[in-house]
Structure formats: C-alpha cells, structure tokens
Write a protein that holds these residues in place. Structure first.
Motif, PDB file in Angstrom:
ATOM      1  N   PRO A   1       1.019  -4.483 -12.892  1.00 16.26           N
ATOM      2  CA  PRO A   1      -0.264  -5.152 -12.672  1.00 16.26           C
ATOM      3  C   PRO A   1      -1.075  -4.675 -11.473  1.00 16.26           C
ATOM      4  N   ASN A   2      -0.418  -4.345 -10.371  1.00 20.66           N
ATOM      5  CA  ASN A   2      -1.156  -4.051  -9.144  1.00 20.66           C
ATOM      6  C   ASN A   2      -1.415  -2.573  -8.900  1.00 20.66           C
ATOM      7  N   PHE A   3      -0.850  -1.702  -9.723  1.00 22.20           N
ATOM      8  CA  PHE A   3      -0.995  -0.257  -9.503  1.00 22.20           C
ATOM      9  C   PHE A   3      -2.359   0.249  -9.948  1.00 22.20           C
ATOM     10  N   THR A   4      -2.980   1.065  -9.103  1.00 22.33           N
ATOM     11  CA  THR A   4      -4.099   1.917  -9.491  1.00 22.33           C
ATOM     12  C   THR A   4      -3.496   3.231  -9.965  1.00 22.33           C
ATOM     13  N   VAL A   5      -4.049   3.810 -11.049  1.00 24.34           N
ATOM     14  CA  VAL A   5      -3.498   5.036 -11.617  1.00 24.34           C
ATOM     15  C   VAL A   5      -4.577   6.118 -11.654  1.00 24.34           C
TER      16      VAL A   5
ATOM     17  N   PRO B   1      -0.815  -0.725  -4.364  1.00 27.74           N
ATOM     18  CA  PRO B   1      -0.144   0.541  -4.665  1.00 27.74           C
ATOM     19  C   PRO B   1      -0.965   1.458  -5.570  1.00 27.74           C
ATOM     20  N   VAL B   2      -0.678   2.750  -5.469  1.00 25.48           N
ATOM     21  CA  VAL B   2      -1.391   3.768  -6.245  1.00 25.48           C
ATOM     22  C   VAL B   2      -0.379   4.760  -6.805  1.00 25.48           C
ATOM     23  N   TYR B   3      -0.607   5.166  -8.053  1.00 22.94           N
ATOM     24  CA  TYR B   3       0.138   6.300  -8.616  1.00 22.94           C
ATOM     25  C   TYR B   3      -0.848   7.433  -8.841  1.00 22.94           C
ATOM     26  N   ILE B   4      -0.531   8.616  -8.313  1.00 20.93           N
ATOM     27  CA  ILE B   4      -1.389   9.795  -8.472  1.00 20.93           C
ATOM     28  C   ILE B   4      -0.626  10.844  -9.253  1.00 20.93           C
TER      29      ILE B   4
ATOM     30  N   PRO C   1       0.815  -1.219   0.000  1.00 23.43           N
ATOM     31  CA  PRO C   1       0.000   0.000   0.000  1.00 23.43           C
ATOM     32  C   PRO C   1       0.848   1.269   0.000  1.00 23.43           C
ATOM     33  N   VAL C   2       1.657   1.414  -1.038  1.00 20.39           N
ATOM     34  CA  VAL C   2       2.483   2.609  -1.227  1.00 20.39           C
ATOM     35  C   VAL C   2       1.783   3.526  -2.215  1.00 20.39           C
ATOM     36  N   ARG C   3       1.724   4.807  -1.911  1.00 14.48           N
ATOM     37  CA  ARG C   3       1.131   5.788  -2.819  1.00 14.48           C
ATOM     38  C   ARG C   3       2.259   6.660  -3.372  1.00 14.48           C
ATOM     39  N   LEU C   4       2.521   6.530  -4.659  1.00 16.84           N
ATOM     40  CA  LEU C   4       3.526   7.353  -5.320  1.00 16.84           C
ATOM     41  C   LEU C   4       2.819   8.526  -5.974  1.00 16.84           C
ATOM     42  N   VAL C   5       3.267   9.731  -5.668  1.00  9.40           N
ATOM     43  CA  VAL C   5       2.620  10.937  -6.191  1.00  9.40           C
ATOM     44  C   VAL C   5       3.621  11.692  -7.059  1.00  9.40           C
TER      45      VAL C   5
ATOM     46  N   ALA D   1      -8.268  16.136 -12.569  1.00  9.17           N
ATOM     47  CA  ALA D   1      -8.330  17.233 -13.535  1.00  9.17           C
ATOM     48  C   ALA D   1      -7.979  18.588 -12.944  1.00  9.17           C
ATOM     49  N   ASP D   2      -8.320  18.806 -11.687  1.00 10.92           N
ATOM     50  CA  ASP D   2      -8.138  20.132 -11.089  1.00 10.92           C
ATOM     51  C   ASP D   2      -7.946  19.994  -9.582  1.00 10.92           C
ATOM     52  N   SER D   3      -7.880  21.105  -8.892  1.00 13.19           N
ATOM     53  CA  SER D   3      -7.588  21.073  -7.460  1.00 13.19           C
ATOM     54  C   SER D   3      -8.653  20.332  -6.658  1.00 13.19           C
ATOM     55  N   CYS D   4      -9.919  20.540  -7.016  1.00  9.80           N
ATOM     56  CA  CYS D   4     -10.986  19.843  -6.298  1.00  9.80           C
ATOM     57  C   CYS D   4     -10.816  18.337  -6.411  1.00  9.80           C
ATOM     58  N   GLU D   5     -10.492  17.888  -7.605  1.00  9.15           N
ATOM     59  CA  GLU D   5     -10.359  16.452  -7.825  1.00  9.15           C
ATOM     60  C   GLU D   5      -9.068  15.911  -7.224  1.00  9.15           C
ATOM     61  N   VAL D   6      -7.996  16.706  -7.221  1.00  5.46           N
ATOM     62  CA  VAL D   6      -6.758  16.287  -6.556  1.00  5.46           C
ATOM     63  C   VAL D   6      -7.034  16.016  -5.084  1.00  5.46           C
ATOM     64  N   TYR D   7      -7.701  16.940  -4.436  1.00  2.00           N
ATOM     65  CA  TYR D   7      -7.994  16.800  -3.015  1.00  2.00           C
ATOM     66  C   TYR D   7      -8.811  15.532  -2.762  1.00  2.00           C
TER      67      TYR D   7
END
Length: 314
Positions: free
Chosen positions: A133-137, A159-162, A101-105, A141-147
């Motif tokens: 295979p296991n990453f969510t990406v 894991p997640v890549y944001i 459960p690592v989140r790479l930003v 689109a904007d600040s509201c959605e980033v938050y």
C-alpha cells in the motif's frame, strides 16, 4: 559537466546517488555485495562513511535499511531486482507497514541481464511492490530518467521501489521534459486513433511503432509512465477518452504489472478496447536484451500490429 546520456542505466544510478549524497547528509547506501555491479561504488568513493556492504544477505539488508530509517536516515538499498524480491517479507513488514522512507533499488531488472538467464531476470517485481500500500514504484526508461528519478525519489514520503536496468538503453527521455515529477506521465508522441502507454525501457520501441502506424494512416499517441504507482490517472483518462483504444507495453509479466494497473482503473471508470503486451513466462539465456525482446515479441513491429488490431476492433 556530466553527460548523463552517455552513461549506462546503472552508471546513471551510481552517479545520481553520489550527487544526492552531496546534497543530503542523511542519505546512506547499503548493498548486498553488489557495490561494483550496481555502480553504488560511485557513492562509496565519495561518501565512504555512509556506505555499507552487508554481504549476500538481502533480507538483512532491508532490515538494516528499516533500522537506519527509524534512526533518521534515508537509506537506499541496492541489489539485483531478482534477488531483492527475496526480501519481500521484510519490505512488507519492516518497511511498508510503518511507511518508512526506505528506497529499494532493483537493478538488472527485466531482460537487462540476458546473459545469466531467467534466474537473474526480474519480470515480477513491479507486481510485488505495487501491491504494497505505501510503496511508490518507479520504472525509468533510460539513463537520463534513472538519474532524474533517483534525485526526485528523495522528496517522496514513505518507501520507494526503483526499477533499473543494466547497460542496455536507447536514450529517449533526455529532451522529453524539463523536470522529472513523481506521479506524472509524459507524452512522447501525440495521436488520436489509439494510445500506447509504456513504462520502463520499452518506450523507444513504442515511439518507433507510432511511426510505423503513421505510415499506415493511423495516428498513435505514445504516453510514458515512469511512475507506475501512483499512476497518473488524469492522463490515463484523457487518452482513453480521446482514442477509445489503449495498448500497454511493459518489460514485465502481464499479470499484476503496469498494464494491470491501467486496466484496474479503466474498468471502473471508462471501459475501452484494451490490450496488455508483456511477458507470460520466464525469460531465457540470450546474448543480448534485444534478442529477448525479439523472441518474446516486444518489438516496434509487433507493437504496431497489436495497436492496429485495437483500432479495427474499436
């Protein structure tokens, strides 16, 4: 009350991390000497005991994040997207293979850092993390959605890549939905002649393109996919079937990115007239992201023109 719409994307990122740290004691933030530029400093100010700066050592940062995840923490590791890809091997071997459960930003993605030239403009990052295979990406689109995406990412298993920008954004999603859901697409404009699928910051350009097309008598749907992986296949299928023509638009190389993900699905299920708009080469130095969008043809007028061509082909 926090006015997210008034924040830049990286400010929204920092505020979201700080608020998430209030909610969860297992959240830790690691940066590669980028606490100021990513606005992770907001987390550091509120939770100094859970903030770590490892210096300009992206590979070590991801390795340390993997170790912290194995120890029961939920690490968020932040640096420029163009430099985070330097640690792709660690993301693959230390994070993805064990589905930690690592989140790479990756911040300053796409053309966000127009001023520092192509070395700082990540246009390949979606492809690199989508293939694991296991990453969510996620590509908000904007600040509201980033938050919202940062807060929602905490519930994702594995894991997640944001993908986050810098300062440029056109607020579009703030009133688009009530609750952000990972894996769900959102309809910004309804239409029946052609479907324009977007991810990331180009959403408002597509919305404007739909208005241009409406003035020409063409009904264009605009569907936004802040989650590139897992893709909302049901929504892809629905609008491909309804329109018979799909145009994808992204601030990323046309190979391996969001458009490729849509095409991979449709070619196996419902082949339709389709085109992918994005980049085919490295960026360049410019005074602003808008200059680069114009130079590379990612404008509402060009999107409308390409969508109109698809309608005629159909």
């Amino acid at each position: 009350m926090l006015d997210i719409q008034s924040l830049t994307p990286r400010e929204a990122l920092g505020r979201a991390l700080a608020d998430l740290g209030d909610l969860r004691e297992d959240v830790v933030v690691i940066v590669a000497d980028t606490g100021e530029t990513t606005r992770a400093k907001f987390f550091a100010e509120r939770h100094p005991g859970r903030f770590f700066n490892v210096g300009i050592a992206e590979q070590a940062m991801v390795g340390i994040a993997a170790g912290l995840a194995l120890a029961g923490f939920m690490p968020y590791a932040l640096t420029f997207a163009s430099f985070l890809t330097r640690a792709w091997e660690q993301a693959r071997n230390s994070v993805d293979r064990m589905a930690l459960p690592v989140r790479l930003v990756g911040t300053h993605a796409g053309f966000a850092d127009a001023y520092d030239g192509p070395s700082h403009q990540a246009l390949e990052d979606i492809a690199l993390f989508r293939v694991l295979p296991n990453f969510t990406v996620l590509a908000p689109a904007d600040s509201c959605e980033v938050y919202r995406a940062v807060l929602a990412s905490a519930a994702v298993k594995g894991p997640v890549y944001i993908r986050v920008g810098r300062d440029f954004h056109i607020p579009t999603t703030c009133e688009l939905y009530g609750r952000f859901e990972v894996g769900k697409a959102y309809v910004a404009v309804e239409g029946g002649d052609v479907a324009i699928f977007t991810t990331g910051v180009v959403l408002p350009f597509a919305v404007e393109a739909a208005q241009i097309l409406r003035d020409r008598g063409i009904s264009a749907a605009v569907v936004h996919f802040p989650t590139v992986k897992p893709l909302d296949y049901a929504t892809v299928e629905k609008y491909a079937q309804a329109t018979g023509a799909v145009l994808t638009v992204e601030e990323h190389m046309v190979h391996g990115g969001f458009g490729s993900a849509v095409a991979e699905y449709l070619v196996q299920t419902r082949p339709v007239k389709m085109a992918i708009m994005g980049l085919k080469s490295y960026g360049r130095t410019a005074k602003s992201p808008m200059e680069l969008y114009t130079y590379f043809g990612l404008t509402p007028e060009n999107i409308a023109a390409r969508a109109e061509e698809l309608v005629k082909l159909r």
